[in-house]
Design a protein around this motif. Structure first.
Motif, mmCIF file in Angstrom:
data_model
loop_
_atom_site.group_PDB
_atom_site.id
_atom_site.type_symbol
_atom_site.label_atom_id
_atom_site.label_comp_id
_atom_site.label_asym_id
_atom_site.label_seq_id
_atom_site.Cartn_x
_atom_site.Cartn_y
_atom_site.Cartn_z
ATOM 1 N N THR A 105 0.637 -1.214 0.065
ATOM 2 C CA THR A 105 -0.020 0.023 0.095
ATOM 3 C C THR A 105 0.878 1.359 0.182
ATOM 4 N N ARG A 106 0.780 2.071 -0.969
ATOM 5 C CA ARG A 106 1.781 3.229 -1.092
ATOM 6 C C ARG A 106 1.178 4.199 -0.211
ATOM 7 N N ASP A 107 -0.219 4.414 0.064
ATOM 8 C CA ASP A 107 -0.575 5.480 0.806
ATOM 9 C C ASP A 107 -1.661 4.877 1.747
ATOM 10 N N SER A 108 -1.350 4.594 3.013
ATOM 11 C CA SER A 108 -2.112 4.070 4.184
ATOM 12 C C SER A 108 -2.819 5.075 4.760
ATOM 13 N N GLY A 109 -2.518 6.234 4.610
ATOM 14 C CA GLY A 109 -3.105 7.493 5.366
ATOM 15 C C GLY A 109 -4.487 8.157 4.846
ATOM 16 N N HIS A 138 -5.430 3.463 12.659
ATOM 17 C CA HIS A 138 -5.991 3.551 11.388
ATOM 18 C C HIS A 138 -5.115 3.559 10.143
ATOM 19 N N ARG A 139 -3.738 4.020 10.342
ATOM 20 C CA ARG A 139 -2.713 4.153 9.240
ATOM 21 C C ARG A 139 -2.140 2.635 9.066
ATOM 22 N N TYR A 140 -2.422 1.809 9.901
ATOM 23 C CA TYR A 140 -1.854 0.509 9.505
ATOM 24 C C TYR A 140 -2.902 -0.625 9.368
ATOM 25 N N LEU A 141 -4.201 -0.274 8.789
ATOM 26 C CA LEU A 141 -5.226 -1.209 8.533
ATOM 27 C C LEU A 141 -4.843 -2.302 7.482
ATOM 28 N N PRO A 142 -4.215 -1.636 6.376
ATOM 29 C CA PRO A 142 -3.670 -3.020 5.339
ATOM 30 C C PRO A 142 -2.886 -3.966 5.988
ATOM 31 N N ALA A 143 -1.846 -3.522 6.844
ATOM 32 C CA ALA A 143 -1.012 -4.528 7.520
ATOM 33 C C ALA A 143 -1.488 -5.435 8.294
ATOM 34 N N LEU A 144 -2.493 -4.744 8.995
ATOM 35 C CA LEU A 144 -3.266 -5.457 10.143
ATOM 36 C C LEU A 144 -4.423 -6.607 9.459
ATOM 37 N N THR A 145 -4.741 -6.033 8.351
ATOM 38 C CA THR A 145 -5.718 -7.140 7.282
ATOM 39 C C THR A 145 -4.900 -8.338 6.955
ATOM 40 N N ILE A 146 -3.714 -8.101 6.428
ATOM 41 C CA ILE A 146 -2.922 -9.124 5.736
ATOM 42 C C ILE A 146 -2.262 -9.946 7.099
ATOM 43 N N ARG A 147 -2.377 -9.414 8.351
ATOM 44 C CA ARG A 147 -1.835 -10.079 9.645
ATOM 45 C C ARG A 147 -2.673 -11.238 9.812
ATOM 46 N N GLU A 148 -4.161 -11.013 9.355
ATOM 47 C CA GLU A 148 -5.201 -12.026 9.890
ATOM 48 C C GLU A 148 -5.441 -12.825 8.891
ATOM 49 N N GLY A 149 -4.655 -12.681 7.498
ATOM 50 C CA GLY A 149 -4.660 -13.759 6.514
ATOM 51 C C GLY A 149 -5.716 -13.611 5.476
ATOM 52 N N TYR A 150 -6.041 -12.092 5.433
ATOM 53 C CA TYR A 150 -6.732 -11.632 4.438
ATOM 54 C C TYR A 150 -6.071 -10.919 3.221
#
Length: 265
Positions: free
Chosen positions: A172-176, A197-209
C-alpha cells in the motif's frame, strides 16, 4: 427544517420508517472535530453517492468545541439514517474511527474524513472492489492522487509511507487515506492502538486476508483548517511502525478451524 444539500436524496416518511427498521448493508463512519461548516455538504454527497443502497452514516464527534454537535442534531431531524457518537474530549482520529466501527450495524464499513477532502464519489467503486475480491478481500484502501496537502505534510506522509512499505511490505503506497472499505467482522479482530487507522492494510494481511486498492483524487478543504499536524501524521506514526512489525512477526500461524459435529462431518 434543514434543506438537503445539492444532489442529496430526500426520504419520504415511508422511506424513513423502512430505513429505521431495516439493517443497513453499509455503514459510513465520519470521524470529525470542529467541522460544522463541512458536514452538511459532505453528508449530502455521501447520501447521493450511496443512493439505492441500504446505508447508515455515523458521525463521530471527537470533542468538537464549535457548532458541530448542533449541526449534527439538526441534520438528524429528517435523516433517520444519520447517527452520531460524541466524545466529551478529543481522543484522536484512531479512537473516533474505532468508536464508529464498533457502533456500525452494516457488514461493510466505509470510513471517510470529516473535512470534505475525501470525495464520496469514489465510494461505489470501493464497494464494488470489495465485492469483486470475494470473501478473502477484507479491505479496500483508497490511494490518493494529486494530493492537496501542503508540501511539508506531503513530505512527512511520503517518508512515513515509504518506511512503512519497506518494513511491513503491505503493498500500500498511501495508508493514510481516509477513504477505506472494510468488512466489519475482520475489523473486530484487529488490535487497537493510537495511530491504528494508518496500519489497517498491514493488520488485514496479518489476519490472513487480502487488500485491494482504488485510486482516488482528493479535493481542497472547503472550510476550516486541518486538526492533525505534521508530527501526528509523519514522525509519531513512524514510531508505531515497529510495534506493528512486532505484531506481524508474532503471528506466524493463522488457524482455519472447522466446527465438529456429532456425526463427525
Amino acid at each position: 427544517m434543514t434543506m438537503p444539500a445539492p444532489g442529496e436524496t430526500v426520504l419520504t416518511h415511508h422511506d424513513a420508517d423502512a430505513r429505521l427498521t431495516t439493517r443497513p448493508d453499509v455503514s459510513v463512519v465520519i470521524p470529525c472535530k470542529n467541522e460544522a461548516e463541512n458536514l452538511p455538504e459532505l453528508i449530502g454527497e455521501i447520501a447521493a453517492a450511496l443512493a439505492g443502497r441500504r446505508f447508515e452514516i455515523i458521525v463521530v464527534d471527537d470533542g468538537s468545541t464549535d457548532a458541530t454537535p448542533a449541526v449534527i442534531r439538526e441534520l438528524m431531524r429528517d435523516r433517520p439514517w444519520l447517527r452520531s457518537m460524541r466524545d466529551t474530549r478529543s481522543s484522536g482520529q484512531s479512537a473516533a474511527v474505532r468508536t464508529g466501527l464498533l457502533a456500525a450495524r452494516g457488514d461493510v464499513v466505509l470510513t471517510i474524513d470529516g473535512d470534505g477532502q475525501n470525495n464520496p464519489d469514489f465510494m461505489p467503486a470501493m464497494l464494488d472492489a470489495l465485492e469483486q475480491g470475494g470473501p478473502q478481500t477484507a479491505l479496500v484502501a483508497g490511494q490518493r492522487l494529486k494530493r492537496t496537502d501542503s508540501g511539508a505534510k506531503r513530505m512527512a506522509s511520503r517518508f512515513a509511507n515509504r518506511l512503512r512499505g519497506a518494513i511491513l511490505k503491505d503493498g500500500t503506497r498511501d495508508s493514510g487515506c481516509g477513504l477505506k472499505a472494510v468488512r466489519r467482522e475482520v475489523f473486530l479482530l484487529f488490535p487497537y492502538f493510537d495511530g491504528w487507522h494508518r496500519y489497517l492494510p498491514a493488520l488485514t494481511i496479518r489476519e490472513g486476508y487480502k487488500v485491494a486498492h482504488v485510486d482516488v483524487v482528493d479535493r481542497n478543504r472547503r472550510h476550516g483548517t486541518s486538526k492533525y499536524g505534521i508530527l501526528d501524521r509523519g514522525l509519531v506514526g513512524a514510531l508505531d511502525l515497529f510495534g506493528v512489525w512486532w505484531l506481524i512477526r508474532r503471528r506466524k500461524n493463522i488457524p482455519a478451524p472447522t466446527e465438529v459435529t456429532i456425526d463427525g462431518r
